[in-house]
Scaffold this active site. Structure first.
Site, PDB file in Angstrom:
ATOM      1  CB  SER A 105      46.311  42.382  25.704  1.00  0.00           C
ATOM      2  OG  SER A 105      46.108  42.885  27.550  1.00  0.00           O
ATOM      3  N   GLY A 106      43.441  44.789  25.898  1.00  0.00           N
ATOM      4  CA  GLY A 106      43.638  46.015  26.070  1.00  0.00           C
ATOM      5  C   GLY A 106      43.021  46.533  24.888  1.00  0.00           C
ATOM      6  CB  THR A 110      37.065  43.731  30.855  1.00  0.00           C
ATOM      7  OG1 THR A 110      38.394  42.278  30.845  1.00  0.00           O
ATOM      8  CG2 THR A 110      36.676  43.445  32.385  1.00  0.00           C
ATOM      9  CG  ASN A 155      43.578  46.497  29.890  1.00  0.00           C
ATOM     10  OD1 ASN A 155      43.489  47.857  29.337  1.00  0.00           O
ATOM     11  ND2 ASN A 155      43.201  45.436  29.498  1.00  0.00           N
ATOM     12  CB  SER A 158      45.680  44.189  31.770  1.00  0.00           C
ATOM     13  OG  SER A 158      45.809  42.817  31.610  1.00  0.00           O
ATOM     14  CB  SER A 159      40.758  40.231  32.947  1.00  0.00           C
ATOM     15  OG  SER A 159      40.653  41.199  32.345  1.00  0.00           O
ATOM     16  N   GLY A 382      43.664  38.180  26.691  1.00  0.00           N
ATOM     17  CA  GLY A 382      43.884  38.152  25.246  1.00  0.00           C
ATOM     18  C   GLY A 382      45.335  37.995  25.025  1.00  0.00           C
ATOM     19  CD  GLU A 384      49.130  38.318  28.338  1.00  0.00           C
ATOM     20  OE1 GLU A 384      48.488  40.456  28.427  1.00  0.00           O
ATOM     21  OE2 GLU A 384      49.688  38.099  29.231  1.00  0.00           O
TER      22      GLU A 384
END
Length: 1094
Positions: A105-106, A110, A155, A158-159, A382, A384
């Site tokens: 994540s981050g 994306t 993030n 973050s998605s 991602g 996490e």
């Protein structure tokens, strides 16, 4: 320019070229490039991307042009190169492609997906319909991000859902459709967030961007009013303008085809969810009672349901029970905790179903009925680790385990197995396969995985809360407690993922896995006055009461496996994203964090396989299809055994035998340079054929243009002037003095001006003395250029070109000519006239008339007479300067050469008769197109202004600014009066708003656990191939060793870092005090006074 600056030594572009393969070397190479703002690096065809946490300058249209059609090695590593390779492979090989973007994540997944989609949109061409599809695809990003992305501690964007976007193409490579598959939206974020995090972006966008009228009828106020937003007081994101993003989201809704009524309904639901969260409950006699019924009014009003119905369904539930074989319905009251759970379940369901509706709306706008080719872009949450990791993190990390397994299967395992199957000599390379972790999570039997055990617990227990969660823990310990990658603890369990150890808190696992929305709530929403809201709940409750409902873990397992199958059917490409720090600041590099990612992503193993393996492999048939053009024997088709055809092609380009191997059904080429050689020779062949075609086509067009110009120019003089025998049929060349190679002449012409005509002419002055001049005609001006001798200065005596006249085409008043065959003409202009003699006068007049008509929209006046006058500019100044008149008289004589005789102010020109005035070109041009003259001009061509779709435009209407008081849905359908907004609520009972500093230890690099131990224990064996030199024998272990007394941190790349008590192999001692040693696979210098010999 960026690509030239990249030539400085910033590590290596492709890490296959590293001299040593070790995690430290890979990390150092990435750091060097990152610090110099080169965030992309290759491992063969795999792209490594390091998040720069800032906008970089090399994502412009210039880079799009630079990478379009270029080979990978021609330019620095870039995500555009990967996107271009995907697009070209799809078009050339007629094969679906996909890109798998992975990382924690981050790490920038994306943004990478956006750049890929943007590049493909720019290079794929197409008409209005294609452009509409492109716009919809690109605008789907801000729309889905608003409803599916959120700020987390790792993030800022973050998605919180998985997205697989398939861009659909025609056979010609034009994007004409698309399809989005989404899965595992983090619904729990709607009702609760961790400290330092936000809800989904759309809620804050609405509060900041709503107009005054919208704020009134939606009940929009400050975020601290809403419980779902104010639990930890995080309302803003650095460098994000929620008001501006709200406008972008609304624009995106319009582009994907949502009407104003539908947009209004979407905002109603968003506001309704916020107001639902403010309904609180208290206990009275073990039954839930709404604290303040004032807070029921606004959500009921916005959702189109009765206030009493909402109150009843939140505090009670209808249950079916069998008594004596009869089915009875019993109304059961809920306690305060159960009522709050029901309220949150409704809020989560509304947001999730609204999100699915938006995805369906995008698909309706772009999806086509049939599939030809597509490129899939996987943008997924991602890996996490948070302070508290619940059911959502468990599912997210499971999907990331599956993606890691795909990468291992296709880049490490499958590649090595393919060499064995094809009979290629190969020594296996060891690696850690995380399939054991995937099986631990998803296996059904022997032993059952965590998800199967979870489903079993959910099916056998009906109580909510800690009871079922505690039973889950007990079953996990009994059935898989001895697994190497599993540990239990008092609140949950620990998994040893490929990316590190993660502690999962099982509190709420069973409830979130059941993912059940009770039928009472569904019935309530189906009764909404607003059809839009009712349609979000299409369940048939009579039918769906039968059977066991599907669980969330079962759904995500099916979706993950379906996604894997879909990816395996495409030709895969990989982007491995790396997060350099947790501060989200540019140029901040955390060595331990990056080292951990390099290790668990398996980059070193990937480099080893690429170095020892083959960069390119294709079946014999596809190889011949692509490279048959290289030899006469194989083009256009090879008539023989495919294996022999491949061998013939390889030998024809003189490829070294150690650069390729032929397997059972495929050809393997070792070095990328050998493949580039084939591609370059193929391009040259196609380029040669293209030049032949272009030459023929240009010749054809030139002939047509020449004939047309010759006829048009001849028509100007038809029946007005006699023609010369040697000019009536000649070809027109335009430039007769070669201005492209004459900079001394070209300097007077504007850079953007195209020269239509250029020739050396004879000019006559007021005394009829002749002098040579260069006459140039462009689209805008007439230039007359002469030469003069410099009379002073260092270049005295030299001849230099000078501009004598520059006349705007529209300022020409008329042209005067005689009726005889001579080459004289007079150019009349307001200031004074010019008498010129030009051999190619007919061509010049044709072009001048054409340019004059373009500028003035009228014909250029032409005068034909044998008695002509022209005004000359007299020399002198004052009363002695001015304009004089000169006359020219034309007489019929003998011969084709003009004879001139001057007398004071009269010039007599005598010339013999030429061709009759009605003469036309008679030359039959053999080069002329067979179609020339057989159809009228413009026949068969569409008018530029005519619509191409039968007159019915299909483009999305451009909507102007919407009325800020948009309330159509409420006004048309609601039977309720708008309630007033209740006063600010007090603190929500049962939800402590702790402002204490949260424990952020979870942001540190996770322990690697048993998976990391397995990775480190894999012994790398030397790779030997057919062409590989014999490996050198291992050096004997050094006799001397030393133990570190103090820790030492390397300050340079050739130094060795160590900790206290580390044992170092001593390779050399130096009197300077710097010794040379070996530790953990790395050699380097270290201070001798920090250690003691053993």
């Amino acid at each position: 320019m960026w690509q030239t600056q990249n030539m400085k030594m910033s590590g290596v572009d492709d890490m296959v070229l590293l001299t040593k393969i070790h995690e430290d070397v890979v990390r150092d190479n990435l750091r060097k490039r990152y610090m110099d703002d080169y965030i992309f690096t290759y491992i063969g065809s795999v792209l490594i991307s390091v998040n720069p946490f800032k906008q970089l300058p090399y994502f412009t249209d210039h880079e799009v042009e630079l990478y379009q059609g270029a080979a990978q090695y021609e330019n620095p590593p870039h995500i555009y190169a990967l996107a271009d390779n995907m697009y070209r492979n799809m078009v050339i090989d007629v094969e679906n492609q996909c890109v798998i973007i992975s990382g924690e994540s981050g790490a920038g997944k994306t943004v990478s997906a956006k750049y890929i989609m943007s590049y493909i949109s720019k290079v794929s061409g197409g008409g209005p319909k294609v452009q509409q599809v492109k716009d919809t695809i690109l605008q789907s990003n801000p729309l889905l991000e608003a409803f599916g992305n959120a700020k987390t501690v790792r993030n800022n964007n973050s998605s919180r859902f998985g997205k697989y976007f398939e861009i659909q193409f025609s056979r010609a490579g034009e994007p004409d459709g698309g399809k989005i598959s989404n899965f595992l939206l983090e619904k729990s974020r709607v009702v609760s967030q961790n400290q330092g995090e936000r809800n989904f972006h759309i809620y804050y966008q609405l509060l900041e961007g709503a107009s005054k009228e919208q704020r009134e009828y939606l009940g929009v106020t400050s975020p601290d009013y809403y419980f779902y937003l104010s639990q930890f007081g995080t309302y803003t994101v650095d460098d994000v303008n929620d008001k501006k993003e709200f406008l972008n989201t609304m624009d995106a809704m319009s582009v994907v085809g949502l009407s104003e009524d539908e947009q209004s309904a979407v905002l109603q639901i968003v506001a309704g969810i916020l107001h639902l969260g403010n309904i609180t409950f208290r206990e009275e006699g073990n039954c839930a009672v709404v604290d303040s019924e004032d807070f029921l009014a606004f959500p009921a009003y916005l959702l189109g349901i009765s206030q009493s119905g909402l109150k009843e369904k939140l505090t009670s539930r209808t249950m079916d029970s069998k008594w004596g074989g009869k089915l009875e319905s019993i109304l059961v009251t809920l306690n305060a905790e159960q009522a709050a759970f029901t309220r949150d379940a409704l809020s989560k369901a509304l947001h999730a179903r609204l999100f699915d509706y938006l995805v369906d709306a995008i698909n309706r706008a772009v999806q086509k009925d049939y599939e030809e080719l597509n490129i899939g872009v996987l943008d997924i949450y991602g890996f996490e680790i948070f302070q508290k990791n619940g059911f959502e993190q468990f599912c997210i990390n499971f999907v990331n385990e599956k993606l890691q397994q795909i990468f291992i299967e296709l880049t490490l395992k499958a590649e090595q197995e393919e060499y064995v199957q094809e009979g290629i000599k190969w020594t296996p390379i060891e690696y850690f396969n995380n399939k054991v972790v995937c099986d631990l999570i998803e296996s059904k039997v022997n032993p059952p995985g965590i998800m199967s055990i979870l489903d079993d617990v959910c099916a056998t227990t009906h109580a909510k809360g800690e009871g079922s969660d505690q039973m889950l823990l007990q079953k996990l310990q009994i059935q898989i407690g001895a697994h190497d990658h599993f540990n239990s603890w008092n609140k949950g369990f620990m998994l040893h993922h490929y990316a590190g150890k993660v502690l999962y808190d099982t509190s709420g696992f069973c409830e979130r896995n059941r993912d059940v929305l009770f039928s009472d709530i569904i019935e309530l929403m189906q009764s909404s006055e607003f059809s839009f809201i009712g349609d979000l709940f299409p369940e048939n409750l009579v039918v769906e009461k039968k059977g066991r409902p599907s669980t969330a873990s079962n759904k995500i397992k099916k979706q993950a496996n379906h996604l894997v199958q879909k990816l395996m059917r495409c030709c895969p490409h990989y982007v491995r994203c790396i997060k350099p720090n947790e501060t989200k600041r540019p140029r901040d590099w955390e060595e331990a964090r990056v080292h951990h990612q390099v290790e668990y992503l398996g980059l070193c193993e990937n480099i080893r396989v690429r170095r020892a393996g083959y960069a390119y492999r294709r079946t014999f048939g596809k190889f011949l299809q692509r490279y048959a053009i290289l030899t006469k024997e194989t083009w256009p088709k090879w008539h023989g055994e495919q294996r022999k055809g491949v061998l013939h092609v390889l030998r024809s380009v003189n490829m070294e035998q150690d650069q390729y191997q032929l397997g059972q059904s495929k050809v393997f080429i070792k070095a990328p340079e050998s493949l580039f050689l084939l591609e370059e020779m193929r391009e040259r062949r196609y380029d040669g054929y293209a030049r032949v075609i272009q030459k023929a086509w240009r010749k054809h067009n030139a002939v047509r243009k020449c004939v047309r110009l010759r006829n048009e120019a001849s028509d100007i003089l038809l029946n007005k002037k006699e023609r010369r025998r040697n000019s009536i049929n000649r070809n027109f060349a335009g430039d007769y003095i070669g201005t492209d190679s004459r900079p001394e002449i070209r300097q007077f012409v504007g850079r953007s001006e195209r020269i239509d005509f250029a020739d050396v002419v004879v000019k006559y002055d007021r005394r009829f003395r002749s002098v040579k001049r260069d006459l140039i005609l462009t689209q805008r001006f007439l230039y007359v250029i002469g030469r003069e001798k410099l009379k002073q200065g260092p270049e005295k005596g030299q001849i230099r070109e000078v501009l004598k006249r520059k006349i705007q085409v529209e300022k020409v008043q008329s042209i005067a000519l005689s009726t005889l065959q001579d080459d004289f003409f007079i150019l009349h202009e307001d200031e004074y006239d010019s008498m010129l003699q030009c051999v190619f006068k007919t061509e010049f007049l044709g072009l001048l008339c054409k340019r004059y008509e373009e500028k003035t929209h009228r014909k250029l006046p032409l005068m034909f007479h044998n008695q002509l006058e022209f005004k000359v500019k007299k020399s002198g100044w004052g009363p002695f300067g001015g304009v004089g008149i000169r006359q020219i008289q034309f007489k019929v004589g003998h011969g084709d050469q003009a004879v001139l005789k001057t007398s004071s102010k009269l010039l007599t020109v005598t010339i013999g008769p030429g061709l009759p005035k009605n003469s036309r070109p008679t030359r039959l041009d053999n080069r002329k197109s067979l179609h020339l003259g057989m159809q009228p001009p413009g026949l068969g061509c569409l008018s530029q202004g005519a619509p191409r779709n039968g007159g019915r435009g299909q483009s999305v209407p451009q909507q102007g600014p919407k009325s800020s008081a948009r309330r159509s849905l409420l006004c048309q359908q609601s039977s309720m009066d708008q309630p007033s907004l209740p006063k600010h609520r007090g603190p929500h009972p049962g939800k402590a708003q702790s402002q204490a500093q949260a424990d952020m230890d979870f942001l540190s690099v996770p322990e690697q656990g048993f998976a990391g131990l397995c990775r480190r224990s894999t012994v790398q064996k030397p790779v030997t191939g057919v062409t590989q030199a014999k490996s050198t024998p291992k050096a004997k272990p050094p006799a001397l060793r030393c133990r570190a007394l103090w820790a030492f941190e390397a300050q340079d790349t050739d130094e060795l870092s160590f900790s206290v008590a580390d044992v170092i192999d001593l390779l050399a001692e130096d009197p300077s005090g710097w010794w040379f040693g070996h530790l953990r696979g790395k050699e380097g210098l270290f201070p001798g006074n920090y250690v003691a010999k053993i």
